[in-house]
Design an enzyme around this catalytic site. Sequence first.
Site: not given
Length: 271
Positions: A125, A193, A223
């Site tokens: 992602a 992750n 993010h």
Amino acid sequence: MSQQASPIRIGIAGFGAIGKAIARRLDDGIPGLKLTALGVRDADKARAAYTFKEPVAYVPADTLVEHCDVVVECAPAALLPEIATPVLKAGKRLLVLSSGALLQHNGLIDVARAHGGQIIVATGALLGLDAVTAAAEGTIKEIRMVSRKPPIGFAGAPYVVRNNIDLHAIKEPTLIYSGTAREAATGFPANLNVAVSLSLAGIGPDQTRLEIWADPTISRNIHRIEVDAEEARLSMEIQNVPSENPKTGRITALSAVAALRKLAAPLRVGT
């Protein structure tokens, strides 16, 4: 006349939201690839969850290597050694989504080296890993990452449980963690992750700095990455739509599909 190469046989370890999404894409057909096996604990449950167009073997995850050339790991992080070891000892390739678990089991890299296997860390992602790995060929001074998710996305995380953080009581954006990517990998094994993948592409898990915010005002997993290197300065942000599992974005499965497609593609774009 040239002889057509046999398709690369793909096995998927785990059949949750991400495993199912990858399996459906493979079942729809990707040139040069063929889904041949699923590594699952409950074969009957997996069969009932989805009907494939072509026959697929339902086997224990640690025997997937007998049925395929490449294994995609989509299982809980704790199962990584069980899944990875036989694949790497057979000199085959393993596409890892639980990259955080590699920090707890970095001996798997030695296994891959000794037997000619390969661990491929999916982009997941995140974005910009190509640029980060390129910058790492030069000199990176600093990497910082800020991750924001709706509070429910952190439910059950060991760090949240250990620190008695009441996610339901969070009514405004709240910083719940600040530290290194390595520490985050153990505290948020199902959530971060992306941070570990970033650290492996760049300056390592102990130098990559991370903030984690539980934010009830957003509906996407966000993010933001800042990379300060001698050759370039990178600023990147991605807003991911959560999958059926709120801990993971939908794009995670697509990144795995893209990585698999590159294995057999006549044209490969990206590092």
